[in-house]
Design a protein around this motif. Structure first.
Motif, short mmCIF file in Angstrom:
data_model
loop_
_atom_site.label_atom_id
_atom_site.label_comp_id
_atom_site.label_asym_id
_atom_site.label_seq_id
_atom_site.Cartn_x
_atom_site.Cartn_y
_atom_site.Cartn_z
N ILE A 172 13.20 13.72 -23.62
CA ILE A 172 12.19 13.62 -22.56
C ILE A 172 12.30 12.27 -21.87
O ILE A 172 12.11 11.22 -22.50
N VAL A 173 12.58 12.28 -20.57
CA VAL A 173 12.77 11.03 -19.84
C VAL A 173 11.42 10.52 -19.34
O VAL A 173 10.64 11.28 -18.75
N PHE A 174 11.13 9.24 -19.60
CA PHE A 174 9.91 8.60 -19.10
C PHE A 174 10.21 7.91 -17.77
O PHE A 174 11.36 7.83 -17.34
N TYR A 175 9.15 7.36 -17.12
CA TYR A 175 9.35 6.73 -15.81
C TYR A 175 10.23 5.49 -15.91
O TYR A 175 10.13 4.72 -16.86
N GLU A 176 11.05 5.28 -14.90
CA GLU A 176 11.96 4.14 -14.82
C GLU A 176 12.78 3.97 -16.09
O GLU A 176 12.74 2.94 -16.75
N THR A 177 13.51 5.04 -16.41
CA THR A 177 14.38 5.02 -17.59
C THR A 177 15.82 5.24 -17.16
O THR A 177 16.10 6.11 -16.33
N GLN A 178 16.70 4.45 -17.71
CA GLN A 178 18.13 4.70 -17.56
C GLN A 178 18.69 5.10 -18.91
O GLN A 178 18.54 4.35 -19.88
N LEU A 179 19.32 6.26 -18.99
CA LEU A 179 20.04 6.65 -20.20
C LEU A 179 21.50 6.30 -19.93
O LEU A 179 22.11 6.85 -19.01
N ILE A 180 22.04 5.37 -20.72
CA ILE A 180 23.39 4.89 -20.45
C ILE A 180 24.24 5.04 -21.71
O ILE A 180 23.89 4.51 -22.76
N GLY A 181 25.33 5.77 -21.59
CA GLY A 181 26.27 5.90 -22.70
C GLY A 181 27.36 4.86 -22.60
O GLY A 181 27.57 4.24 -21.55
N ASN A 182 28.08 4.68 -23.69
CA ASN A 182 29.22 3.76 -23.70
C ASN A 182 30.34 4.37 -22.84
O ASN A 182 30.87 5.42 -23.18
N PRO A 183 30.69 3.72 -21.73
CA PRO A 183 31.69 4.34 -20.84
C PRO A 183 33.09 4.34 -21.43
O PRO A 183 33.96 5.07 -20.95
N ASN A 184 33.33 3.54 -22.48
CA ASN A 184 34.67 3.49 -23.07
C ASN A 184 34.89 4.58 -24.11
O ASN A 184 36.04 4.92 -24.40
N CYS A 185 33.84 5.08 -24.70
CA CYS A 185 33.92 6.17 -25.69
C CYS A 185 32.67 7.00 -25.46
O CYS A 185 31.64 6.78 -26.10
N LEU A 186 32.77 7.93 -24.53
CA LEU A 186 31.56 8.63 -24.08
C LEU A 186 30.83 9.28 -25.25
O LEU A 186 31.43 10.05 -26.01
N PRO A 187 29.55 8.98 -25.41
CA PRO A 187 28.76 9.69 -26.41
C PRO A 187 28.63 11.17 -26.02
O PRO A 187 28.60 11.51 -24.84
N ILE A 188 28.58 12.01 -27.05
CA ILE A 188 28.48 13.45 -26.85
C ILE A 188 27.07 13.89 -27.23
O ILE A 188 26.60 13.55 -28.32
N LEU A 189 26.43 14.61 -26.35
CA LEU A 189 25.13 15.22 -26.68
C LEU A 189 25.39 16.69 -26.93
O LEU A 189 26.03 17.36 -26.12
N LYS A 190 24.90 17.18 -28.07
CA LYS A 190 25.19 18.56 -28.47
C LYS A 190 23.91 19.24 -28.89
O LYS A 190 23.16 18.70 -29.70
N PRO A 191 23.66 20.44 -28.37
CA PRO A 191 22.47 21.16 -28.85
C PRO A 191 22.76 21.78 -30.22
O PRO A 191 23.86 22.26 -30.46
N SER A 192 21.78 21.75 -31.10
CA SER A 192 21.93 22.45 -32.38
C SER A 192 21.86 23.96 -32.10
O SER A 192 21.40 24.38 -31.03
N LEU A 193 22.29 24.76 -33.07
CA LEU A 193 22.28 26.21 -32.84
C LEU A 193 20.86 26.73 -32.65
O LEU A 193 20.63 27.73 -31.99
N ASP A 194 19.88 26.02 -33.24
CA ASP A 194 18.49 26.45 -33.06
C ASP A 194 17.79 25.63 -31.97
O ASP A 194 16.57 25.51 -31.97
N PHE A 195 18.57 25.07 -31.05
CA PHE A 195 17.97 24.27 -29.97
C PHE A 195 16.91 25.11 -29.27
O PHE A 195 17.15 26.24 -28.85
N VAL B 30 16.13 0.57 -20.56
CA VAL B 30 17.53 1.00 -20.65
C VAL B 30 17.70 1.56 -22.05
O VAL B 30 17.49 0.85 -23.03
N VAL B 31 18.00 2.85 -22.13
CA VAL B 31 18.18 3.49 -23.44
C VAL B 31 19.67 3.74 -23.61
O VAL B 31 20.27 4.52 -22.88
#
Ligand code: NAG
Ligand code: NAG
Ligand code: NAG
Ligand code: NAG
Ligand code: NAG
Length: 646
Positions: free
Chosen positions: A133-156, A118-119
């Motif tokens: 990069i997601v590995f096998y049997e991985t859950q990516l879980i954000g805080n549901p009360n204050c959703l984390p934001i994933l943002k690409p950098s301009l040089d993504f 659980v990440v």
């Protein structure tokens, strides 16, 4: 059916960056350490962000991992160096939180049940410069009360073969998906905002790449994309697999909100606005969309895709129910006609869909009027003795009222995440004395925790583990149970071995029990010969407005470490006929996966995969070798009064 992408690779260089065990600091300790910060300048904790999963004792244990005492199931990305300030590049830290601890990576492993993770992402804005990069049997879980934001950098920029801000299955140097898509099980992403709006509209970028199989889910994710003319942004891209489930997704802007193909998926509560095409359906066998809302796009759902070489249609069928399309010139774009091939391709059912300011609700070779579509419309082959073709309004469809919610739609309910429950409400089975080590008989300890939790209205938390039970576990009305990753309840021993006296492993209520149960994120399995095991038996009678719900609860019968039902135990013998008398009785692994009995009522199952393994997930050769496992029955529903939602 595979849509392999031809990709070439210069090199795969996966930078690994190991930060071990930096303890997670609570606010108090944090404050003490930051001694040169003044009280005033230190941000006060936003207590409304508190989420129990972040703060609970992390005691997950993977007993069959090579090094279980040092293997960490729960990983907070901030413990691996992620900053979450929207400025620092958190790519390496997040990837290290996922990859640490000898896990099953897409570049050297097909599948594994011994390396779950659980990440967890606390509130914050996480800038990334290449794919997560997601590995096998991985859950990516954000805080549901204050959703984390994933943002690409301009040089993504991702190296060749990596796709998306979250890459659920990367391509390997040979040009194939790292995990074969139809065997990509057991993974989730939930509670995120993926904000691509500051990335140039003219450059292609994708939120999530998700070519997955069964027992996978995406839930509660907002995809924010540019809606500027010519935008090349895409929310989800999926080219193959055998899924799967998605719910509660919001797509804003983009060239395609979603661009996907897979054998099948079930999807619910998707909202699209300001996209060029809300959904581009690349291919499928069958697909169910429920509660989709499309507004202000150019095309709603485009299912007209064809193989450029042969001209054959690639979309098998689409079912769209309980939905709306508004302010969008073309609702559903189709290419089916009486001569198109294959003959059943392009099948479409529309039921209870509102069209509002849509010039062509269904457009293609023929363009039926809104009146013809009215509330129900079908195109395709009907299952009648002559297999006749249907094309137009459908009559005689009756919705049983017991299955409906007050707005007339079929009832739906998302997996509970207990976001507002305080930490004190959770009762850990490991703290309560269960070992989950795959060896100890945990029946009594688990039963004690389940009973106590129900009597105190607490929520049972199954820390990851393999919990061996030798008798039935009874789950009383009022129980709420949630797993960390997918903990396993493993039935074992003589009690479950008699085919003539089948016994439930998990019994939800006994006949006559009234009330509701909630259960999510768990696997029920058997060990060795269990010819009398009914993995899940449901007897409870729940009120229809508060049904008993199972979300992401699966059976896995055979095919994993600890099951004694692996490749060496139960090999396949494709060239030898096996007469009944010669069946290897040690491989008769279950009587039935699930039984919903006569008194049971008000039962809601969402993303429940009742699997008898056709292959060994922990096959040492890494080949997903097929095996021969016998299970008497799958699902038996005998409920007399219902309702039962699947
Ligand atoms: C505390 O002081 C050190 C040394 O001057 C500095 O590096 C660090 O950033 C300071 N921390 C805070 C929170 O101001
Ligand atoms: C803090 O809590 C409020 C609700 O009280 C919420 O609206 C806000 O987004 C939270 N702030 C952060 C940084 O998450
Ligand atoms: C649909 O999804 C949105 C966004 O996650 C959520 O706020 C809403 O409650 C969901 N609705 C249902 C009926 O699940
Ligand atoms: C409709 O979508 C376009 C982008 O395609 C956007 O520019 C416009 O603002 C949207 N209109 C409304 C009313 O949201
Ligand atoms: C649908 O997609 C096809 C490509 O598969 C494209 O040629 C066509 O223009 C699209 N139709 C609409 C109405 O968007």
């Amino acid at each position: 059916m595979l849509f392999a992408l031809a990709l070439t690779f210069a090199s795969i260089a996966f930078a690994q960056h190991w930060h071990h065990g930096r303890p997670h600091l609570n606010q108090h300790a944090h404050r003490a350490l930051m001694s040169n910060a003044t009280e005033d300048s230190f941000p006060t904790p936003n207590t409304s962000c508190d989420y129990w999963l972040e703060n609970i004792n992390h005691q997950g244990l993977s007993p069959f991992h090579g090094n279980p005492s040092s293997y960490q199931v729960f990983r907070n990305v901030k413990d691996y160096g992620a900053v979450g300030d929207g400025v620092s590049d958190d790519t390496l830290a997040i990837n290290s939180a996922i990859s640490s601890g000898d896990r099953c990576s897409p570049f050297n492993c097909e599948s594994s049940t011994t390396t779950p993770a659980v990440v967890y992402f606390p509130a914050g804005t996480y800038l990334v410069s290449s794919s997560i990069i997601v590995f096998y049997e991985t859950q990516l879980i954000g805080n549901p009360n204050c959703l984390p934001i994933l943002k690409p950098s301009l040089d993504f920029k991702s190296p060749p073969g990596r796709i998306g801000i979250i890459d659920g299955d990367s391509y390997d140097p040979s040009g194939l998906l790292g995990f074969s898509s139809t065997n990509t099980f057991y993974r989730q992403v939930r509670n995120f905002i993926i904000d691509m709006t500051s990335f140039p509209a003219s450059r292609s970028i994708r939120g999530i790449h998700w070519p997955t199989g069964q027992a996978t889910s995406l839930q509660n994710i907002v995809f924010q994309m540019s809606d500027a003319p010519g935008t090349q942004h895409e929310g989800i891209f999926m080219e193959e697999g055998s899924g799967g489930f998605m719910a509660d997704l919001v797509f804003e802007g983009g060239l395609n909100g979603a661009n996907w193909g897979n054998q099948q998926f079930t999807m619910r509560n998707l909202t699209f606005s300001n996209a060029v095409t809300a959904i581009n359906q690349i291919w499928d066998w069958g697909w169910t969309y429920k509660s989709v809302a499309i507004n202000n796009c150019s095309t709603g759902l485009n299912m007209s895709s064809a193989d450029p070489a042969t001209g054959q249609l690639t979309v098998g069928s689409v079912t769209l129910i309980d939905s709306s399309i508004e302010n969008t010139p073309i609702g559903v774009a189709t290419a089916r006609n009486v001569n198109s091939l294959p003959p059943t391709a392009g099948s479409l059912i529309i039921e209870n869909v509102d069209f509002n300011n849509v010039a062509s609700p269904v457009s293609g070779v023929s363009t039926p009027s809104i009146n013809e579509i009215s509330s129900r419309f079908g195109a395709g082959r009907a299952y009648t003795p002559d297999g006749h073709t249907i094309d137009g309004a459908l009559e005689h469809l009756i919705r049983p009222t017991s299955l409906l919610q007050s707005d007339g739609r079929f009832y739906e309910r998302s997996k509970p995440q207990y976001s507002t429950e305080p930490l004190e409400m959770f009762y850990s089975v490991r703290s309560g004395g269960a070992r989950g080590d795959g060896v100890t008989d945990d029946t009594a300890a688990l039963q004690r925790v389940i009973n106590l939790a129900a009597s105190l209205h607490k929520i049972v938390f199954f820390d990851f583990g393999i919990y061996r039970v030798t008798r039935t576990l009874y789950v009383p009305p009022g129980s709420r149970i949630v797993g960390e990753s997918y903990p396993v309840i493993l039935s074992s021993g003589r009690f479950f071995a008699n085919m003539n006296r089948p016994q439930p492993v998990i019994r939800i209520g006994i006949p006559g029990d009234k009330g509701s149960v909630e259960w999510s994120d768990m696997i029920v399995s058997t060990q060795g010969s269990q010819a009398g095991a009914i993995l899940i038996e449901i007897n409870i009678e729940s009120p229809p407005d508060s049904p008993t719900g199972l979300w992401d609860v699966h059976t896995r019968i055979g095919g994993f470490t600890g099951s004694h039902l692996q490749q060496v135990d139960c090999p396949k013998t494709p060239n030898v006929a096996t007469p009944p008398a010669a069946v290897n009785r040690r491989c008769i692994a279950a009587f039935m996966a699930m039984h919903i009995t006569k008194p049971a009522a008000g039962i809601y199952l969402e993303n429940v995969w009742l699997w008898t393994a056709d292959h060994d997930l922990d096959d040492p050769s890494g080949q997903n070798t097929q095996i021969t496992i016998y299970t008497g029955r799958g699902l038996l529903i005998e409920s007399q009064n219902g309702p039962v939602w699947l």
